[in-house]
Design a protein around this motif. Structure first.
Motif, mmCIF file in Angstrom:
data_model
loop_
_atom_site.group_PDB
_atom_site.id
_atom_site.type_symbol
_atom_site.label_atom_id
_atom_site.label_comp_id
_atom_site.label_asym_id
_atom_site.label_seq_id
_atom_site.Cartn_x
_atom_site.Cartn_y
_atom_site.Cartn_z
ATOM 1 N N VAL A 116 3.491 -6.043 9.813
ATOM 2 C CA VAL A 116 3.008 -4.990 8.925
ATOM 3 C C VAL A 116 4.141 -3.968 8.746
ATOM 4 O O VAL A 116 4.553 -3.333 9.718
ATOM 5 C CB VAL A 116 1.764 -4.291 9.504
ATOM 6 C CG1 VAL A 116 1.353 -3.099 8.627
ATOM 7 C CG2 VAL A 116 0.613 -5.279 9.632
ATOM 8 N N TYR A 120 2.706 1.065 5.049
ATOM 9 C CA TYR A 120 1.612 0.336 4.404
ATOM 10 C C TYR A 120 0.299 1.084 4.552
ATOM 11 O O TYR A 120 0.037 1.706 5.578
ATOM 12 C CB TYR A 120 1.471 -1.060 5.018
ATOM 13 C CG TYR A 120 2.087 -2.166 4.191
ATOM 14 C CD1 TYR A 120 3.266 -1.959 3.466
ATOM 15 C CD2 TYR A 120 1.506 -3.434 4.130
ATOM 16 C CE1 TYR A 120 3.832 -2.973 2.705
ATOM 17 C CE2 TYR A 120 2.065 -4.461 3.379
ATOM 18 C CZ TYR A 120 3.224 -4.227 2.673
ATOM 19 O OH TYR A 120 3.771 -5.233 1.924
ATOM 20 N N GLN A 124 -3.218 -2.399 1.718
ATOM 21 C CA GLN A 124 -2.069 -3.299 1.673
ATOM 22 C C GLN A 124 -2.036 -4.209 2.903
ATOM 23 O O GLN A 124 -1.667 -5.385 2.807
ATOM 24 C CB GLN A 124 -0.770 -2.493 1.577
ATOM 25 C CG GLN A 124 -0.629 -1.731 0.272
ATOM 26 C CD GLN A 124 0.580 -0.826 0.274
ATOM 27 O OE1 GLN A 124 0.706 0.066 1.110
ATOM 28 N NE2 GLN A 124 1.494 -1.061 -0.653
#
Length: 341
Positions: A116, A120, A124
Motif C-alpha cells: 500500500v 493512499y 484506493q
C-alpha cells in the motif's frame, strides 16, 4: 532467637512459593486433555511472534496458560525458531510436544504479498486489494467506516471523532496475508492497524502533546503533509507552513483537502472546487479537517510533529514536484506568476 525464627519463616514462604510455582508450571506443561483424540488444525501465519502464537494456541484450547508457553519457549530457546505453516495438533499433546512441532515446521501455506503506497486513501486501498483478488471491496470498505468498533483494541483511535472511519490509520507498507485466511478483509484491516500502532510510538505521541495536538489531529496534519509534499526535503517546511497558518488563525487552503472531497487529484482546482461546502474544505473552514485525508507514512508523521523553524506562510508548486515558499502574500503572488510563466 526471634530473628532466626523470622528467617526460617521467610525462607519457608519463599520455598513454598517456588515449589508452588514450579508445580503450576509443571502442570501447565502437561496436556490440556490427555484423553482427547481430536485433531485441531492451526495455521501460524508468517511473521507471528511468540505472544501471538501463544494467544492463537490458547484460543484453540491447546494450551492452558499463555504465559507458561512464552516462558518455556524462551527458556528453552525455541521462541526464535517457530515456523509458519499449518499444523495438526491435539489437546492430548504436552507443551513440549507442541513446541517441537512448531519448530519442526508444518505444511507450507501460500501467502499473498501486497504493498500500500504512502498517501493512499481507504477507497484506493480497497481498489488495490480488490484488483488483486484479496478482498470483496464493499466488505473491506464497510469494515473501515466506523473507527469506534476498533477503539477497545487500539487506543490510538480514542481521539477519532464519533462517526469517523479508519482513514489515515491503515498504515502504508508491504504486507503478507495467507491464501487460506477465511476472512481476509478483517485480517488485513487488523494487520494494518497493528502496523500503525508499531509506527506511532509513545515518543511521537508525546511530541504531539507538546504541540497541543491529539493523535487524530496529528495524523490529520500528517496526511495533508503526505499529500502536499512530493520532495522528501520539503516535508518539514510544508509542515511548518501549516503550523504557522494555524498559529496565525489563517485557513490552511490545502488543495489536497479539496481533492479528497472530489475523490479526484486534479492538478488545478477551479473556483467552484474551492467553494464546495464540506468540513474538509480548508479554503472555507479554519483549522484542520475533522479526520485524515489519506494514510501518511512515518516520514510525514515525523514532519508533522517536528516542523522546520521557518516563518513561511505560503507555498506554490513549481511544476517539478518542488515548491516556492514565501512569508508574505505579495511574495506568494510573485512566485505564482513566475511559476505560471
Amino acid at each position: 532467637m526471634k530473628k532466626t525464627v523470622v528467617v526460617f519463616i521467610v525462607a519457608g514462604a519463599l520455598a513454598a512459593g517456588y515449589f508452588g510455582f514450579k508445580g503450576y508450571v509443571s502442570q501447565a506443561k502437561g496436556p490440556v486433555d490427555p484423553s482427547s483424540d481430536k485433531v485441531v488444525e492451526v495455521e501460524i501465519p508468517s511473521g507471528y511472534a511468540t505472544p501471538q502464537i501463544a494467544s492463537l494456541l490458547s484460543e484453540k484450547g491447546l494450551i492452558s496458560d499463555e504465559k507458561v508457553f512464552r516462558l518455556v519457549s524462551r527458556v528453552e530457546g525455541k521462541d526464535s525458531g517457530f515456523k509458519a505453516g499449518v499444523y495438526s495438533l491435539s489437546k492430548s499433546m504436552s507443551l513440549e510436544e507442541i513446541l517441537s512441532s512448531l519448530t519442526e515446521g508444518g505444511m507450507d501455506i501460500g501467502v499473498e504479498t501486497f504493498t500500500v503506497p504512502e498517501g493512499y486513501e481507504v477507497r484506493q486501498i480497497a481498489d488495490l486489494l480488490s484488483e488483486k483478488g484479496l478482498v470483496d471491496r464493499e466488505k473491506f470498505v464497510s469494515l473501515t467506516r466506523d473507527a469506534s468498533a476498533y477503539k477497545e483494541s487500539y487506543s490510538f483511535l480514542d481521539s477519532v471523532p464519533a462517526g469517523m472511519g479508519l482513514e489515515g490509520y491503515l498504515y502504508p507498507s508491504t504486507y503478507q496475508v495467507s491464501e487460506q485466511e477465511e476472512n481476509k478483509e478483517e485480517a488485513i484491516v487488523k494487520m494494518m492497524l497493528d502496523e500503525f500502532g508499531s509506527v506511532y510510538t509513545k515518543e511521537l505521541e508525546a511530541k504531539a502533546e507538546l504541540l497541543g495536538l491529539d493523535t487524530n489531529e496529528a495524523i490529520t496534519l500528517a496526511s495533508i503533509v503526505e499529500r502536499e509534499a512530493q520532495v522528501e526535503s520539503e516535508r518539514k517546511t510544508i509542515s511548518a507552513v501549516f503550523h504557522n497558518r494555524i498559529r496565525e488563525q489563517m485557513n490552511l487552503q490545502s488543495c489536497a483537502t479539496v481533492q479528497y472531497i472530489l475523490e479526484e487529484r486534479k492538478p488545478n482546482l477551479s473556483y467552484d472546487d474551492i467553494a464546495i461546502e464540506s468540513p474538509y474544505n480548508t479554503y472555507i473552514h479554519a483549522g484542520l479537517p475533522p479526520a485524515p485525508i489519506a494514510s501518511p507514512g512515518k516520514a510525514s508523521i515525523e514532519a508533522a510533529l517536528d516542523p522546520e523553524k521557518v516563518d513561511y506562510l505560503f507555498f506554490v508548486a513549481k511544476g517539478d514536484g518542488s515548491h516556492t515558499f514565501s512569508m508574505t502574500y505579495e511574495e506568494h503572488l510573485k512566485a505564482q506568476n513566475k511559476n505560471q510563466n
